[in-house]
Design a protein around this motif. Structure first.
Motif, mmCIF file in Angstrom:
data_model
loop_
_atom_site.group_PDB
_atom_site.id
_atom_site.type_symbol
_atom_site.label_atom_id
_atom_site.label_comp_id
_atom_site.label_asym_id
_atom_site.label_seq_id
_atom_site.Cartn_x
_atom_site.Cartn_y
_atom_site.Cartn_z
ATOM 1 N N LEU A 135 -29.925 7.315 49.201
ATOM 2 C CA LEU A 135 -29.305 8.589 49.564
ATOM 3 C C LEU A 135 -30.264 9.469 50.370
ATOM 4 N N LYS A 190 -22.928 18.447 56.293
ATOM 5 C CA LYS A 190 -21.977 18.146 55.209
ATOM 6 C C LYS A 190 -20.914 17.153 55.702
ATOM 7 N N LEU A 193 -22.324 13.734 55.949
ATOM 8 C CA LEU A 193 -22.645 13.129 54.648
ATOM 9 C C LEU A 193 -21.400 12.957 53.758
ATOM 10 N N ARG A 194 -20.255 13.340 54.263
ATOM 11 C CA ARG A 194 -19.058 13.409 53.426
ATOM 12 C C ARG A 194 -18.808 12.100 52.661
ATOM 13 N N LEU A 197 -21.121 11.910 49.720
ATOM 14 C CA LEU A 197 -21.111 13.010 48.757
ATOM 15 C C LEU A 197 -19.896 12.972 47.845
ATOM 16 N N GLU A 198 -18.784 12.440 48.356
ATOM 17 C CA GLU A 198 -17.568 12.430 47.545
ATOM 18 C C GLU A 198 -17.707 11.394 46.443
ATOM 19 N N LEU A 199 -17.420 11.782 45.272
ATOM 20 C CA LEU A 199 -17.566 10.906 44.100
ATOM 21 C C LEU A 199 -16.393 9.953 43.978
#
Lengths: 199, 309
Positions: A135, A190, A193-194, A197-199
């Motif tokens: 990451l 953001k 990196l979307r 970042l989304e779980l």
């Protein structure tokens, strides 16, 4: 009133060291170097993404600072003046030498030699540590995709923790410009990196 | 407040920079809008990731490489001088300006108040500086130049009505043969245009000036010179009587200071006659002096004569 006028160099402990350097005290320059080289090297590393290039640029910046020291008027903090020189030098280098970041090189470095992953959370499991490494490498890669202007404001604010006033002085911008540029840079990163970042 | 307005405020919201009302509006909107809530969370994670990037360790060789690259700081000498003279410039420059003004005013005041500064420059014969004992140029060309220069100055002074200072007047008894010869050979335009008596005065002044330059430095007040001489005699009373007679005949003066000490004031022109008359009377002065001693500005030679047995 511009933000640069707000920043005052009064009481800056570096000013005494600067005076001593100007008087020929090389040990004082070594002290200045010890106090600031890590910040400048990290700034350069985040800007160019390569340790070797960051090392070269840091060295060039301090040599330039040494030569330019008689022109330092102590109206601002020494560290802010140093960041200004480093930022300008870095932008010139990126434009002049074609040093746009090849972040992929970072991921090829061995884990124990990667300065970023080596500082990952020691309490994490091996799987979590690997995930953190990946990451952080992605963050550096996506950071490199931003314009140098957006990258600089993100590095100075969110990585190095400078105040808006210090950033405005270092980048020679108005305070409002710093805030708006920082917001746009964060939103752009953001978006890049979307997927991570989304779980 | 729409979604875009809220998203434009998210960064400031996370920094805690919004006032109470805008902050409440953002929170109310995010609570009701799932998409904006998701954007807020993603932005929070992005910032957290950036802040979670730890510092990179500096290569150990970097500091040494930088220090090896710097040269010893040497300030150039002209920078040192300029710094000493002018910096801090807001302090030293006004002081220097005021000092320059005061010096200038002082110079002007001195020039106006002191007559020796405000007068016209003295003729070369009075102001030329010749150290005592130094040989005065006596070549024929040098004398010719001085004669010509003196002639022009004399003419200028006469035309302006100025009187020549008394101290410059010197009437020697002896004629300078070389000067006379040169006067004859001098350019006709300078010398022959003058009346005979004027040229004679100029010649005398030239000779006198050369004597004065030998005796006193330029610019000094020239006192009446006194020459010490001795005269051997076994009969002082008779000698005094004879000397008084000779000097009186030459329109001079005798002052008896003591029994064997006389002060004689003799016209310079008559000095050689004085010596001849003494010799004819059977007296001789010592040291023997054929050339006239220095004369006073009035053209008088003063002798301090002591009679020795």
């Amino acid at each position: 009133m511009t933000t640069r006028a707000v920043i005052s160099g009064g009481g800056d402990p570096d000013h005494d060291l600067v005076d001593r350097v100007l008087g020929g005290d090389r040990q004082a320059f070594a002290s200045l170097l010890a106090r600031h080289q890590k910040k400048i090297f990290n700034f350069m590393y985040r800007m160019v993404g390569e340790r070797g290039a960051a090392e070269d640029l840091t060295q060039e910046v301090f040599l330039k600072v040494y030569e330019a020291l008689p022109g330092f008027r102590k109206a601002a903090r020494f560290s802010t003046w140093l960041y200004r020189i480093a930022h300008n030098h870095c932008l010139n280098a990126l434009k002049g030498r074609g040093r746009e970041i090849a972040v992929s090189a970072l991921t090829k470095e061995p884990a124990n030699g990667n300065p970023v992953t080596a500082l990952a959370d020691p309490s994490a499991s091996p799987e979590e540590r690997l995930e953190q490494q990946e990451l952080q490498a992605v963050v550096q890669e996506k950071l490199a995709e931003l314009t140098p202007e957006h990258r600089a404001v993100l590095v100075l604010r969110d990585i190095q923790g400078l105040s808006y006033d210090e950033i405005a002085t270092a980048l020679e911008l108005e305070d409002g410009t710093v805030r708006s540029r920082l917001h746009r840079a964060r939103m752009e990163l953001k978006e890049r990196l979307r997927g991570y970042l989304e779980l | 407040m729409g979604c875009q307005d809220v998203r434009n405020q998210l960064s400031a919201y996370l920094e805690g920079e919004l006032g109470v009302a805008p902050r409440r509006m953002v929170e109310d909107h995010v609570r009701q809008c799932v998409r904006c809530q998701g954007e807020l969370v993603l932005l929070q994670r992005t910032i957290a990731l950036l802040r979670g990037l730890d510092e990179v360790e500096v290569p150990p060789s970097l500091s040494a490489a930088i220090q090896a690259g710097i040269r010893p700081r040497r300030r150039r000498w002209w920078r040192e001088v300029a710094s000493w003279l002018f910096f801090p410039i807001h302090v030293k420059l006004p002081i220097q300006a005021v000092a320059l003004l005061l010096v200038s005013l002082g110079a002007v005041y001195l020039y106006r108040s002191a007559p020796e500064f405000s007068q016209a420059p003295q003729p070369p014969v009075a102001t030329e500086s010749v150290p005592r004992g130094e040989a005065v140029p006596s070549t024929a060309a040098g004398r010719a130049d001085r004669l010509d220069l003196a002639a022009r100055q004399e003419a200028a002074q006469k035309s302006s009505g100025q009187r020549e200072p008394q101290k410059e007047r010197k009437v020697p008894e002896q004629e300078d043969a070389a000067a006379r010869a040169l006067r004859k050979s001098a350019p006709e335009s300078a010398a022959s245009a003058k009346p005979a008596e004027e040229r004679e005065a100029l010649r005398e002044r030239d000779i006198g000036a050369r004597v004065l330059r030998k005796e006193a430095p330029a610019g000094a007040t020239i006192p009446a010179p006194v020459q010490d001489v001795m005269l051997e005699t076994s009969d002082p009373a008779r000698a005094i009587a004879r000397i008084t007679e000779i000097v009186s005949a030459l329109e001079g003066k005798v002052e008896v200071k003591e029994e064997r000490h006389l002060i004689l004031m003799i016209p310079a022109k008559a000095y050689s006659h004085f010596l001849t008359a003494l010799k004819d009377s059977g007296y001789a002065v010592s040291p023997p002096t054929e050339s006239p001693p220095a004369a006073s500005p009035e053209g008088t030679v003063t002798l301090s004569l002591r009679l020795t047995p």
